[in-house]
Design an enzyme around this catalytic site. Structure first.
Site, PDB file in Angstrom:
ATOM      1  N   HIS A  80      17.175 -15.184   4.318  1.00  0.00           N
ATOM      2  CA  HIS A  80      16.468 -15.378   3.047  1.00  0.00           C
ATOM      3  C   HIS A  80      15.287 -14.430   2.907  1.00  0.00           C
ATOM      4  CE1 HIS A  80      13.031 -17.814   4.619  1.00  0.00           C
ATOM      5  NE2 HIS A  80      13.912 -18.328   5.449  1.00  0.00           N
ATOM      6  N   ASP A  82      12.498 -14.894   0.808  1.00  0.00           N
ATOM      7  CA  ASP A  82      11.182 -15.431   0.468  1.00  0.00           C
ATOM      8  C   ASP A  82      10.398 -15.867   1.691  1.00  0.00           C
ATOM      9  OD1 ASP A  82      13.047 -17.597   0.776  1.00  0.00           O
ATOM     10  OD2 ASP A  82      11.608 -18.940  -0.192  1.00  0.00           O
ATOM     11  N   ASP A 143       9.863 -15.207   9.294  1.00  0.00           N
ATOM     12  CA  ASP A 143      10.725 -16.198   8.659  1.00  0.00           C
ATOM     13  C   ASP A 143      10.854 -15.820   7.187  1.00  0.00           C
ATOM     14  OD1 ASP A 143      12.121 -18.443   7.880  1.00  0.00           O
ATOM     15  OD2 ASP A 143      10.433 -19.828   8.113  1.00  0.00           O
ATOM     16  N   GLU A 177      14.627 -19.999  -0.222  1.00  0.00           N
ATOM     17  CA  GLU A 177      14.973 -20.956   0.829  1.00  0.00           C
ATOM     18  C   GLU A 177      13.795 -21.852   1.153  1.00  0.00           C
ATOM     19  OE1 GLU A 177      15.461 -22.490   4.973  1.00  0.00           O
ATOM     20  OE2 GLU A 177      13.866 -21.234   4.135  1.00  0.00           O
ATOM     21  N   GLU A 178      12.602 -21.275   1.144  1.00  0.00           N
ATOM     22  CA  GLU A 178      11.416 -22.028   1.545  1.00  0.00           C
ATOM     23  C   GLU A 178      11.079 -23.163   0.578  1.00  0.00           C
ATOM     24  OE1 GLU A 178      10.267 -21.843   4.330  1.00  0.00           O
ATOM     25  OE2 GLU A 178      10.546 -19.819   5.124  1.00  0.00           O
ATOM     26  N   ASP A 200      18.154 -17.531  10.953  1.00  0.00           N
ATOM     27  CA  ASP A 200      16.922 -18.132  10.433  1.00  0.00           C
ATOM     28  C   ASP A 200      16.297 -19.100  11.427  1.00  0.00           C
ATOM     29  OD1 ASP A 200      14.919 -18.628   8.570  1.00  0.00           O
ATOM     30  OD2 ASP A 200      16.082 -20.117   7.461  1.00  0.00           O
ATOM     31  N   HIS A 382       5.123 -19.825   9.191  1.00  0.00           N
ATOM     32  CA  HIS A 382       4.472 -20.344   7.986  1.00  0.00           C
ATOM     33  C   HIS A 382       2.955 -20.315   8.043  1.00  0.00           C
ATOM     34  CE1 HIS A 382       8.236 -22.882   6.659  1.00  0.00           C
ATOM     35  NE2 HIS A 382       8.535 -21.621   6.977  1.00  0.00           N
TER      36      HIS A 382
END
Length: 410
Positions: A80, A82, A143, A177-178, A200, A382
């Site tokens: 992903h 994002d 990520d 995705e997030e 991921d 994150h």
């Protein structure tokens, strides 16, 4: 062989692609659209075929044609674009070569933020490796831009080394995705893979085919506000009812008190006044029966409180978000075995544990594309303490190549 992996990764993380849960567009941000077109150009230049950007779902897709005459299954590799809900502008990666596994890594110039083995004992696993960290002001974006870089580099390796035989490989890089909606519009038939892997996961060895079942509950509480001086037997304080609701749920079944396969209720937000209050929960459990019972308990708790009044004051809206991918994947575990055997062939010990969360693979599996999750190397995702090892990304790249090779040898 990996000469383009690090430059590719650094270029990706410096491109801002944070998603936005409040947006109504797909992708949720224009920066993801721009990044998709950059990837589209790179995929074409790399030599992938049938490369295109799907405006309806935000995925950029490409194909590496088979170089074997054998009839083998078509594999997909997905990552992903994002990044999470943390500052992602002006990412300034730092590179620490030959990390000794013990030293404290200063992130920002002032020394306010550090990576140290007391707070992050996982650093000890990276002695002798090259670490890529943040500068303390942003997340890194490993990520899942490590996953994108690994897939892209693996395709480059396969293209440059035609002696490595492989079947048709499909590649997809997608948005959002997030914020949990990235796979909602994915076109499985258009993609054309028999199965896929999301790149991921976290540290080296992770191989995941079991996720939470997930739901969200929105609670609206109707109060009755009057002057507190004359409130006796008249006021109905919505805030107090919210407290009562929360206290009626199992107090030990919350994220901070659970691990492993234990599910939970997570109160994510609460706001209000005596007149009206709102609560937002996420509900998680690996077991489908227990998951349904958790949703039923939310409804029963509202009914119990409502029984105290002449009309309903607690209103519940629940909706499912995704389901445990194991329900689909366990019907054909060969795709898990394929990834496991690829890791073992590379002297990587597979770490197979349930995900305390979900991936795009959760939805994709339910949509007819069985999609386990493989490590991409990132740690502490994150936030400002995120880092990834170059050697971990190299190993993830190797796993992709080996999966393609073993699949063609079946």
């Amino acid at each position: 062989m990996y000469e383009n992996l690090l430059p590719r990764f650094l270029k990706y993380v410096k491109t801002e692609t944070r998603s936005n849960s409040q947006s109504k567009t797909t992708p949720s941000t224009v920066t993801q659209v721009a990044f998709a077109h950059e990837l589209e150009k790179e995929m074409t230049e790399l030599g992938l075929q049938e490369v295109f950007y799907n405006e309806s779902n935000g995925f950029v897709i490409g194909t590496l044609p088979a170089n074997t005459d054998k009839d083998v299954r078509t594999i997909g590799f997905i990552a992903h674009m994002d990044t999470a809900d943390f500052n992602a502008e002006n990412v300034n990666p730092q590179i620490i070569e030959n990390y000794d596994g013990e030293s404290t890594v200063q992130l920002d110039e002032e020394g306010k933020y550090t990576l140290n083995t007391k707070d992050f004992p996982n650093l000890k696993n990276y002695a002798g490796q090259t670490l890529i960290t943040t500068d303390g002001t942003t997340l890194l974006g490993a990520d899942d831009k490590s996953g994108i870089a690994e897939i892209m580099t693996a395709m480059e390796i396969l293209i440059k080394n035609p002696e490595i035989k492989h079947g048709t490989i499909k590649v997809a890089f997608g948005p959002d995705e997030e914020i949990g909606i990235g796979a909602d519009k994915f076109d499985v038939a258009e993609f054309g893979a028999d199965f896929a892997y999301t790149m991921d996961g976290g540290p080296v060895g992770e191989l995941q085919f079991e996720t939470f079942n997930a739901a969200q509950a929105e609670i609206t509480i109707e109060g009755k506000n009057v002057h507190p001086g004359t409130a006796k037997d008249t006021m109905i304080n919505a805030i107090q009812l919210a407290i009562d609701f929360q206290n009626a749920l199992p107090q030990d079944e919350v994220p901070e008190k659970t691990d492993g396969a234990q599910g939970f209720f997570h109160l994510m937000a609460i706001s209000g006044s005596p007149e009206e209050a709102k609560m937002s929960y996420i509900i998680r459990d690996h077991d489908r029966k227990a998951f349904e019972e958790r949703k039923q308990l939310i409804e029963a708790t509202a009914e119990k409180i409502n029984a105290r009044f002449d009309h309903s004051r607690v209103h519940v809206e629940q909706y499912d978000q995704y389901y445990n991918m194991r329900e689909i994947i366990e019907k054909d575990m060969s795709i898990v075995e394929l990834a496991k055997n690829a890791m073992l062939a590379l002297s990587i010990e597979p770490v197979i544990e349930p995900v305390r969360g979900g991936t795009d693979g959760s939805k994709l599996s339910q949509m007819g594309l069985p999609t386990p999750n493989i490590f991409a190397g990132g740690e502490n995702m994150h936030g400002r303490f995120e880092f990834v090892s170059l050697q971990a990304m190299e190993k993830a790249t190797d796993v992709i190549v080996k999966i393609a090779e073993l699949n063609a040898a079946e």
